[in-house]
Design an enzyme around this catalytic site. Structure first.
Site, PDB file in Angstrom:
ATOM      1  N   LEU A 152       0.894  -1.087   0.000  1.00 28.76           N
ATOM      2  CA  LEU A 152       0.049  -0.040  -0.121  1.00 28.76           C
ATOM      3  C   LEU A 152       0.962   1.192   0.137  1.00 28.76           C
ATOM      4  O   LEU A 152       1.996   1.457   0.531  1.00 28.76           O
ATOM      5  CB  LEU A 152      -0.983  -0.016   1.218  1.00 28.76           C
ATOM      6  CG  LEU A 152      -1.933  -1.048   1.374  1.00 28.76           C
ATOM      7  CD1 LEU A 152      -2.703  -0.937   2.661  1.00 28.76           C
ATOM      8  CD2 LEU A 152      -3.105  -0.991   0.172  1.00 28.76           C
ATOM      9  N   ASP A 153       0.486   2.274  -0.817  1.00 21.01           N
ATOM     10  CA  ASP A 153       1.108   3.589  -0.597  1.00 21.01           C
ATOM     11  C   ASP A 153       1.404   3.980   0.777  1.00 21.01           C
ATOM     12  O   ASP A 153       0.711   3.674   1.779  1.00 21.01           O
ATOM     13  CB  ASP A 153       0.448   4.529  -1.529  1.00 21.01           C
ATOM     14  CG  ASP A 153       0.398   4.337  -2.907  1.00 21.01           C
ATOM     15  OD1 ASP A 153       1.341   3.551  -3.223  1.00 21.01           O
ATOM     16  OD2 ASP A 153      -0.271   4.961  -3.728  1.00 21.01           O
ATOM     17  N   LYS A 154       2.461   4.889   0.832  1.00 12.78           N
ATOM     18  CA  LYS A 154       2.622   5.273   2.210  1.00 12.78           C
ATOM     19  C   LYS A 154       1.485   6.066   3.112  1.00 12.78           C
ATOM     20  O   LYS A 154       1.224   6.025   4.167  1.00 12.78           O
ATOM     21  CB  LYS A 154       3.972   6.374   2.389  1.00 12.78           C
ATOM     22  CG  LYS A 154       4.458   7.243   3.599  1.00 12.78           C
ATOM     23  CD  LYS A 154       5.364   8.001   3.338  1.00 12.78           C
ATOM     24  CE  LYS A 154       5.744   9.032   4.524  1.00 12.78           C
ATOM     25  NZ  LYS A 154       6.935  10.028   4.349  1.00 12.78           N
TER      26      LYS A 154
END
Length: 385
Positions: A152-154
């Site tokens: 998942l993105d930050k």
């Protein structure tokens, strides 16, 4: 005729060059020593002054905002910075307390905001760094490290699947790659998508943005274009990726909406690009894709700012409101039935919903199980505002 005395100093200087040099050397040494001592003292004073200023900056507390929303924003910024400074053992302990699901094959966590999955430039701490510690906390000191099944993105929060065995991790990764995993995201959008439900099927490509700040962004690469009022097929770009997103508005007002997203494909930043450039409804807090031409804080309407209790100058602190709400894994290994994993959004997400007068759907409408909801609520309380 020259005065006889004029030759005396000349002969003395010419014949006494070495002696004169010694005199100057003797005279200059005290001055050099004094200058060096003075320079040393000045450097020491400067170093002490800089240390004192740095310590004062650390101890100096920023003014407490009067608005409760601004206080929450300030807490979120502080929390994100603390995540990068926290000891790996502390982070692993927090993740272990917020586990949503655990069995002999999988461990499912609710990923907090601002925590990267992988390391990189400027990243002090990431989830992959604490997987060995988390495994030992759950299965003892002889436990092998957990394995990532996806990413998942930050800035994205929500469901994240880990596996005990590398083989199981590969199997789950294959399920993601072959699009057998059903994914549902919740997001808050600026403006309301029209129509309220549909499918965005537009390829996505990465391009360089020209300007003062040259950078790269994902953008749309449509297969059709308008020409003389007619839609004609455009030449496809070989570097474009097929991207399909199904969406549905769950709740809306005049200026914002709670939207459920189901990505059919898994292209980088697909959801953000489809919402911002495809539906003209960027995600709240998406400072990268709200404007194509520049990297700048998201501009919000006066009505939205008023509801959030913020000024435009503080909009840069608004976090990305994108949450991986649910994953449905098909039968895997000894498990003969599908597994539904549900995570509640973080507290800042709920606060924004309340401020923007948006309603969350009931449990029956969303199909989540009670155990997953309870675990997610605990995680939201432990890992972020």
């Amino acid at each position: 005729m020259a005065a006889p005395t004029s030759n005396v100093p000349r002969l003395w200087v010419w014949g006494s060059r070495q002696r004169l040099g010694n005199v100057f050397s003797l005279v200059s040494k005290p001055f050099c020593s004094a200058a060096a001592a003075s320079g040393t003292m000045s450097a020491q004073r400067l170093a002490e002054k800089l240390r004192a200023q740095k310590q004062e900056q650390k101890t100096k507390q920023p003014p407490v905002p009067t608005s409760p929303v601004q206080r929450r924003v300030q807490e979120l910024v502080r929390f994100t910075k603390q995540l990068q400074r926290v000891h790996p053992n502390v982070l692993a302990k927090a993740l272990s307390r917020g586990i949503v699901h655990q069995d002999k094959d999988l461990v499912v966590i609710n990923k907090p905001y601002g925590l990267p999955v992988h390391g990189g430039p400027g990243v002090r701490l990431c989830i992959s760094d604490v997987l060995p510690i988390l495994a030992k906390m759950l299965h003892g000191h002889k436990a092998e490290p957990l394995h990532l099944c996806h990413r998942l993105d930050k800035e994205t929060t929500g469901v994240m699947v880990l596996a005990w065995e590398k083989e199981v991790a590969h199997q789950v990764q294959e399920l993601f790659r072959t699009r057998q995993v059903a994914k549902k995201y919740w997001t808050i959008t600026v403006r309301v998508p029209v129509p309220p439900a549909g499918v965005v099927d537009i390829p996505v490509i990465e391009k360089e943005v020209q300007g003062q700040q040259r950078h790269y962004k994902m953008t749309l690469s449509p297969g059709f274009r308008m020409e003389d009022g007619k839609m004609v097929r455009a030449r496809s770009n070989r570097k474009a990726h097929t991207a399909v997103t199904q969406y549905q508005v769950l709740s809306s007002t005049l200026s914002a909406a709670l939207v459920e997203l189901q990505p059919i494909t898994g292209v980088k930043h697909q959801l953000r690009v489809h919402l911002s450039f495809g539906l003209d409804c960027p995600i709240l807090g998406d400072h990268k894709y709200s404007d194509w031409n520049k990297l700048a804080p998201q501009k919000l309407s006066l009505g939205t700012l008023k509801k959030l209790g913020l000024h435009q100058a503080k909009a840069r602190h608004i976090p990305l409101h994108l949450h991986a709400r649910q994953l449905i894994l098909p039968a895997l290994g000894s498990r003969k039935e599908e597994l539904s994993l549900v995570c509640e959004p973080p507290r800042f997400f709920f606060r924004s919903l309340q401020r923007l007068d948006l309603q969350t759907p009931s449990q029956d409408q969303n199909g989540g199980d009670e155990a997953g909801r309870e675990g997610a609520v605990k995680t939201a309380g432990l890992l972020g505002p």
